[in-house]
Enzyme design. Structure first.
Site, short mmCIF file in Angstrom:
data_model
loop_
_atom_site.label_atom_id
_atom_site.label_comp_id
_atom_site.label_asym_id
_atom_site.label_seq_id
_atom_site.Cartn_x
_atom_site.Cartn_y
_atom_site.Cartn_z
N LEU A 116 10.34 -0.88 3.62
CA LEU A 116 8.92 -0.88 4.03
C LEU A 116 8.36 -2.29 4.19
CD1 LEU A 116 9.29 1.99 2.39
CD2 LEU A 116 6.82 2.05 2.69
N GLY A 176 1.46 -7.34 -0.43
CA GLY A 176 1.54 -6.42 -1.57
C GLY A 176 0.80 -7.01 -2.77
N ASP A 184 9.56 -7.36 -3.48
CA ASP A 184 8.30 -7.66 -2.77
C ASP A 184 7.97 -9.12 -3.00
OD1 ASP A 184 5.70 -5.46 -1.99
OD2 ASP A 184 5.44 -7.62 -1.93
N PHE A 220 0.83 -1.21 0.00
CA PHE A 220 0.00 0.00 0.00
C PHE A 220 0.87 1.27 0.00
CE2 PHE A 220 -1.85 2.81 3.46
CZ PHE A 220 -2.47 3.67 2.57
N ILE A 221 1.69 1.46 1.01
CA ILE A 221 2.49 2.70 1.08
C ILE A 221 3.65 2.63 0.08
CG2 ILE A 221 3.85 4.23 2.58
CD1 ILE A 221 2.23 3.09 4.97
N TYR A 266 4.28 -7.54 18.17
CA TYR A 266 4.52 -6.72 16.97
C TYR A 266 5.29 -5.46 17.36
CZ TYR A 266 3.46 -3.63 13.00
OH TYR A 266 3.54 -2.76 11.96
#
Ligand code: UDP
Length: 321
Positions: free
Chosen positions: A76, A36, A31, A11-12, A149
């Site tokens: 990310l 994703g 990725d 997303f980002i 987390y």
């Protein structure tokens, strides 16, 4: 400049990819498409300034080769979303701890500047009026998965920080607070795409707990501007920055704002945390960032409001449907 974005199909990450390509930089995306989506980067596949490498940050040889071929790394890739973390804790820990360690090791090996994206979960249950970067972390037991987390991301931060302090690696750490916008999906728990999707379908809006918990939602376009400003800044190196909005709203308030704005007749239903996540789940009653540090360095503050976010998320969901 050539940038590696780990998690660049997410997303980002995919919005960051768009922004870097738009300003004339080259982008390599690494990725594994676990959360994703190929769709997020499809528009760039034919662009000579763009390269997609399918694989995990846990694949050391692949990360080594990817980092070697770029100038700067934006890290990310992570297991994100409360539902995913609670549902698959081991996998999430491996990605967030070992994966980040591998990325940082390779950045050190090749001397590549790296921006690491952390999270407001770092602060845990600290409900201060404004959360500042040096504030204390207040966490429940690590055996409650949500807090593991926070622990994993804290280890990532301290690894990054130690590479800067002990080895002189240029590192910037960013704590993202509730970032939302087009391409975010609701499967992993994120509230805004879930409520918008429910509203568009006329399905019940699922408010967890009593709905008095409060959050601030930041448009991904604003968050991406912050990330670009920070990675470009020499002064940001060795520092951690909050990035988020301070337009605060309760989750019950969000439910009615979404239905009002979208003209939906969906009912609002309350779901207990135990049913929504797991027994004994602890939520954060409130989370508001102090963004003075990034504001002083870059003059950054969010430009888009909650109504823009809801409109853009609704438009995105309608187009995808
Ligand atoms: N939430 C909700 N309904 C949903 C999904 C989430 O009420 O369908 C709540 C969640 O319990 C939390 C808030 O919305 O209090 C924000 O959740 P999200 O997962 O988007 O972000 P968090 O701030 O928890 O990381």
């Amino acid at each position: 400049m050539r940038y590696l974005i780990t998690g660049g199909a997410g997303f980002i990450g995919s919005h960051l990819t768009d922004a870097l390509l738009a300003r004339g930089d080259q982008v390599m995306v690494l990725d594994d498409l676990s959360t994703g989506r190929h769709d997020n980067i499809r528009a760039h596949l034919a662009d000579p300034n763009f390269e997609f490498v399918m694989g995990s940050i846990l694949n050391e040889a692949l990360v080594d080769d990817s980092v070697r071929r770029v100038d700067v790394v934006l890290h990310l890739a992570a297991a994100v979303g409360v539902e995913l973390i609670v549902g698959r804790p081991l996998e999430s820990l491996a990605t967030n701890i070992r994966g980040s360690e591998i990325v940082l090791e390779k950045c050190h090996k090749y001397g590549r500047k790296v921006l690491v994206t952390s999270t407001s979960e770092i602060y845990g249950k600290n409900e201060s009026d404004l959360l500042s970067e040096d504030d204390d972390r207040i966490l429940g037991s690590p055996l409650k998965t949500r807090w593991s987390y926070s622990e994993a991301k804290a280890i990532e931060e301290v690894l990054a920080y130690s590479y800067w302090r002990e080895k002189g690696l240029p590192v910037v750490i960013v704590r993202l607070f509730n970032t939302v916008g087009p391409r975010q999906v609701g499967h992993y728990g994120m509230v805004v795409p879930r409520f918008v999707e429910q509203a568009l379908k006329g399905a019940p809006i699922t408010v967890y707990g009593d709905g008095t918990q409060r959050r601030c939602f930041c448009h991904v376009t604003d968050a991406v501007q912050a990330l670009l400003g920070l990675v470009d800044s020499r002064e940001a190196e060795g520092q951690v920055f909050n990035v988020g909005s301070n337009e605060e709203i309760s989750i019950a308030g969000l439910a009615t704002t979404v239905t009002d704005q979208l003209g939906s007749d969906s009912d609002v239903v309350k779901v207990t945390y135990d049913d929504a996540y797991e027994e004994g789940f602890e939520d954060m009653p409130r989370r508001v960032p102090n963004t003075a540090r990034i504001n002083e360095l870059l003059g950054w503050s969010p430009q888009l409001r909650l109504r823009n976010i809801i409109a853009d998320v609704a438009e995105d969901i309608r187009t995808r449907a």
